[in-house]
Design an enzyme around this catalytic site. Structure first.
Site, PDB file in Angstrom:
ATOM      1  N   ASP A 188       0.837  -1.203   0.000  1.00 46.37           N
ATOM      2  CA  ASP A 188       0.000   0.000   0.000  1.00 46.37           C
ATOM      3  C   ASP A 188       0.874   1.256   0.000  1.00 46.37           C
ATOM      4  OD1 ASP A 188      -2.840   1.098   0.629  1.00 46.37           O
ATOM      5  OD2 ASP A 188      -1.578   2.088   2.115  1.00 46.37           O
ATOM      6  N   GLU A 225       1.533  -0.421  -4.900  1.00 46.38           N
ATOM      7  CA  GLU A 225       0.539   0.572  -5.292  1.00 46.38           C
ATOM      8  C   GLU A 225       1.235   1.904  -5.543  1.00 46.38           C
ATOM      9  OE1 GLU A 225      -3.222   3.231  -3.965  1.00 46.38           O
ATOM     10  OE2 GLU A 225      -1.532   2.852  -2.651  1.00 46.38           O
TER      11      GLU A 225
HETATM   12  C1  QV4 Z   1      -8.849  13.466   7.243  1.00 51.86           C
HETATM   13  C2  QV4 Z   1      -8.721  14.588   6.208  1.00 51.86           C
HETATM   14  C3  QV4 Z   1      -7.257  14.892   5.927  1.00 51.86           C
HETATM   15  C4  QV4 Z   1      -6.587  15.261   7.240  1.00 51.86           C
HETATM   16  C5  QV4 Z   1      -6.799  14.183   8.297  1.00 51.86           C
HETATM   17  C6  QV4 Z   1      -6.256  14.713   9.607  1.00 51.86           C
HETATM   18  O1  QV4 Z   1      -9.350  14.159   4.959  1.00 51.86           O
HETATM   19  O2  QV4 Z   1      -7.117  15.938   4.982  1.00 51.86           O
HETATM   20  O3  QV4 Z   1      -5.194  15.409   7.004  1.00 51.86           O
HETATM   21  O4  QV4 Z   1      -8.196  13.838   8.436  1.00 51.86           O
HETATM   22  O5  QV4 Z   1      -6.497  13.863  10.619  1.00 51.86           O
HETATM   23  C7  QV4 Z   1      -9.494   8.292   6.127  1.00 51.86           C
HETATM   24  C8  QV4 Z   1     -10.514   9.381   5.826  1.00 51.86           C
HETATM   25  C9  QV4 Z   1      -9.809  10.726   5.644  1.00 51.86           C
HETATM   26  C10 QV4 Z   1      -9.028  11.068   6.923  1.00 51.86           C
HETATM   27  C11 QV4 Z   1      -8.031   9.924   7.159  1.00 51.86           C
HETATM   28  C12 QV4 Z   1      -7.241  10.114   8.434  1.00 51.86           C
HETATM   29  O6  QV4 Z   1     -11.209   9.047   4.635  1.00 51.86           O
HETATM   30  O7  QV4 Z   1     -10.789  11.734   5.405  1.00 51.86           O
HETATM   31  O8  QV4 Z   1      -8.287  12.262   6.696  1.00 51.86           O
HETATM   32  O9  QV4 Z   1      -8.736   8.660   7.257  1.00 51.86           O
HETATM   33  O10 QV4 Z   1      -8.079  10.045   9.533  1.00 51.86           O
HETATM   34  C13 QV4 Z   1      -7.881   4.665   2.628  1.00 51.86           C
HETATM   35  C14 QV4 Z   1      -9.013   5.617   2.253  1.00 51.86           C
HETATM   36  C15 QV4 Z   1      -8.868   6.964   2.903  1.00 51.86           C
HETATM   37  C16 QV4 Z   1      -8.701   6.803   4.413  1.00 51.86           C
HETATM   38  C17 QV4 Z   1      -7.440   5.972   4.608  1.00 51.86           C
HETATM   39  C18 QV4 Z   1      -7.105   5.742   6.064  1.00 51.86           C
HETATM   40  O11 QV4 Z   1      -9.031   5.766   0.846  1.00 51.86           O
HETATM   41  O12 QV4 Z   1     -10.034   7.737   2.650  1.00 51.86           O
HETATM   42  O13 QV4 Z   1      -8.599   8.076   5.010  1.00 51.86           O
HETATM   43  O14 QV4 Z   1      -7.649   4.674   4.014  1.00 51.86           O
HETATM   44  O15 QV4 Z   1      -8.148   5.155   6.732  1.00 51.86           O
HETATM   45  C19 QV4 Z   1      -3.279   8.554  -2.931  1.00 51.86           C
HETATM   46  C20 QV4 Z   1      -2.131   7.665  -2.517  1.00 51.86           C
HETATM   47  C21 QV4 Z   1      -2.518   6.208  -2.518  1.00 51.86           C
HETATM   48  C22 QV4 Z   1      -3.819   5.963  -1.751  1.00 51.86           C
HETATM   49  C23 QV4 Z   1      -4.893   6.879  -2.323  1.00 51.86           C
HETATM   50  C24 QV4 Z   1      -6.203   6.755  -1.596  1.00 51.86           C
HETATM   51  O16 QV4 Z   1      -1.016   7.858  -3.367  1.00 51.86           O
HETATM   52  O17 QV4 Z   1      -1.473   5.459  -1.946  1.00 51.86           O
HETATM   53  O18 QV4 Z   1      -4.462   8.232  -2.245  1.00 51.86           O
HETATM   54  N1  QV4 Z   1      -4.221   4.578  -1.769  1.00 51.86           N
HETATM   55  C25 QV4 Z   1      -3.931   3.645  -0.657  1.00 51.86           C
HETATM   56  C26 QV4 Z   1      -5.086   2.700  -0.419  1.00 51.86           C
HETATM   57  C27 QV4 Z   1      -6.239   3.457   0.193  1.00 51.86           C
HETATM   58  C28 QV4 Z   1      -5.839   3.949   1.555  1.00 51.86           C
HETATM   59  C29 QV4 Z   1      -4.448   4.406   1.631  1.00 51.86           C
HETATM   60  C30 QV4 Z   1      -3.577   4.300   0.586  1.00 51.86           C
HETATM   61  C31 QV4 Z   1      -3.940   4.806   2.948  1.00 51.86           C
HETATM   62  O19 QV4 Z   1      -5.419   2.027  -1.584  1.00 51.86           O
HETATM   63  O20 QV4 Z   1      -7.393   2.658   0.274  1.00 51.86           O
HETATM   64  O21 QV4 Z   1      -6.702   5.037   1.937  1.00 51.86           O
HETATM   65  O22 QV4 Z   1      -3.507   3.594   3.564  1.00 51.86           O
HETATM   66  O23 QV4 Z   1      -3.512   8.453  -4.309  1.00 51.86           O
END
Ligand code: QV4
Length: 474
Positions: A188, A225
């Site tokens: 990831d 990824e």
């Molecule tokens: C929120 C705000 C942020 C703020 C933060 C502060 O949005 O701006 O900085 O609070 O505390 C969840 C919430 C998100 C929250 C975050 C932290 O949706 O709103 O931030 O938690 O509390 C998954 C989901 C995210 C989720 C995250 C962690 O998609 O929504 O965030 O898990 O639970 C880029 C990257 C790529 C990534 C992609 C989504 O390059 O690597 O974005 N993809 C991978 C996974 C994805 C996962 C993550 C990475 C993180 O495939 O599923 O994100 O592990 O393109």
């Protein structure tokens, strides 16, 4: 570490997103093995934070490396890996090496009962303390390498993979999974880690476990990824030699084509001709668990006719390491997986046709999709020959003399004699039906001595694709 260690002639991975380990074990034995699936990508296995409403994404916020989540515990995980390997289905784990959880007010308790204070970067279950992380900063410029790799992706505490301690804990975690019999990992957020650090970690891992049927000296399969639309400062090319890389351009372009934004005739040069990674380095998919939730070109289960056509093309065209998505129904980004009143994930249930009914979509159980997994196995090691198109959205091609595909994405019928390249005989179209006890429940096509057959795909047929192969000869 590009070899996925598939068994026999198998060659398709399915992502059983948010499934429980005991359900996956059962699915390997009763469905995936018999239908010739090569492997399963499973959701994160290590302890995560508990978020309100239990969104799927809580599993991307680690608390420790204890193997207890809503999918099950370590014993259930180990049992699943053994039972799947026993029927020739490999397990690949989605691993979070980039970060731990994001902020949480006060003391967080994870899915294994471990306490942590994410705001203080304190994770005693590992243990990690503040010095194991990069200083807090926000990613505001996605073309700034420092920000992308050393700041916090959506506020998730960013581990410092150049530190010996962090490296040793990550290697220990991955080696534990290898010991339990997994074949490899989806890494990831790989783009958010320096490739030199990942190289160190990957090359330090143990060989796969010979007690699970892997040959001596097998290296774990790695797919990373890295989202690279073609103009990123941190590019896929920095990672492709370490392991396979997710080819997001494939997902976007196949969606465009089957949505009708790009004529199917252009697919003749699909693959590296479109600027994609070399085949053996590309992990390919129509949609993944993130981009299926975004609006845009990417297709998902909500557009079934086009989705099935795109998936048939994905599995029929010899390019990339293929992964099929298996989803649960969602309305928005935060929809949790199917769960009961106590917030326990529920098991999929099936109707008499084997389709899932209780909130699980199970694309991998759609006949048109699992039949193409069988097609891909039947034509393995053959090339594309006999390409035909009508100059627009009707195309056909052969896979050597073992398989034939035709697509009609025009608003008029496809009706004509086409070269199927197959030995003469009658074949069952595995899209519109199945071969059961020697008879075909869908369309059949009779191929003459010259390899030609009459192909009909009406513009209002249920499916816009027809597929024949040598293992489905009537
Ligand atoms: C929120 C705000 C942020 C703020 C933060 C502060 O949005 O701006 O900085 O609070 O505390 C969840 C919430 C998100 C929250 C975050 C932290 O949706 O709103 O931030 O938690 O509390 C998954 C989901 C995210 C989720 C995250 C962690 O998609 O929504 O965030 O898990 O639970 C880029 C990257 C790529 C990534 C992609 C989504 O390059 O690597 O974005 N993809 C991978 C996974 C994805 C996962 C993550 C990475 C993180 O495939 O599923 O994100 O592990 O393109």
């Amino acid at each position: 570490q590009h070899n996925p260690h598939w068994w026999g002639n198998r060659n398709t991975i399915v992502h059983l997103f948010e499934w429980k380990w005991s359900d996956i074990a059962q699915e390997c034995e009763s469905f995936l093995g018999p239908q010739g699936f090569a492997g399963v990508q499973v959701s994160p296995v290590n302890e995560n934070i508990i978020a309100a409403g239990r969104p799927w994404w809580e599993r991307y916020q680690p608390i420790s490396y204890k193997l207890t989540t809503r999918s099950g515990n370590e014993e259930e995980f180990g049992d699943m890996v053994r039972r799947c390997n026993d029927v020739g289905v490999r397990i690949y784990v989605d691993v979070l090496l980039n970060h731990m959880s994001g902020d949480f007010d006060g003391v967080a308790v994870g899915t294994a009962g471990t306490e942590a204070e994410p705001r203080k970067k304190s994770f005693p279950g590992v243990p990690y303390t503040a010095q194991d992380f990069h200083p807090t900063c926000e990613i505001t410029d996605w073309n700034d390498r420092f920000q992308v790799q050393q700041c916090e992706l959506v506020g998730l505490k960013d581990l410092d993979q150049s530190s010996d301690w962090v490296r040793s804990k990550l290697i220990e975690f991955l080696d534990h999974l290898i010991e339990l019999g997994v074949a490899g990992f989806r890494v990831d957020a790989a783009k958010h880690m320096a490739s030199e650090d990942l190289e160190y970690i990957y090359s330090s891992l143990s060989n796969l476990n010979i007690d699970h049927g892997f040959p001596h000296n097998s290296r774990p399969f790695i797919f990373q990824e890295v989202i690279d639309h073609g103009h990123e400062t941190v590019s896929r090319d920095e990672y492709k030699d370490l392991g396979a890389v997710t080819e997001f351009r494939f997902s976007e372009e196949i969606g465009n084509a089957f949505r009708g934004n790009n004529a199917l005739k252009w697919l003749q040069s699909w693959g590296t001709g479109w600027g994609f990674l070399p085949s053996g380095q590309a992990l390919t998919f129509v949609d993944n668990h993130d981009n299926q939730r975004d609006a845009g070109a990417v297709l998902n289960y909500k557009s079934p006719r086009q989705y099935k056509m795109a998936t048939a093309f994905h599995l029929a065209y010899p390019y990339g390491i293929s992964r099929v998505m298996s989803s649960f129904a969602f309305d928005d980004h935060d929809t949790p997986p199917p769960q009961d009143a106590q917030e326990r994930i529920i098991s999929p249930e099936f109707d008499e046709d084997g389709a899932c009914v209780n909130g699980w979509i199970c694309e991998h159980r759609w006949r048109q999709i699992y039949a193409m997994v069988g097609f891909k196995n039947a034509v393995r090691d053959t090339e594309i020959t006999g390409w035909w198109d009508n100059g627009d959205n009707q195309i056909s091609f052969c896979r050597g003399n073992k398989g034939f595909l035709a697509f009609n994405n025009n608003l008029y019928d496809l009706s004509q004699d086409l070269n199927t390249c197959l030995p003469s005989g009658t074949y069952c179209d595995v899209i519109s039906g199945s071969l059961i006890d020697g008879s075909c429940t869908g369309k059949s096509v009779t191929v003459n001595e010259n390899g030609y057959g009459y192909i009909h795909i009406g513009s209002d047929d249920f499916d816009g694709v027809l597929a024949l192969h040598v293992d489905a000869k009537v």
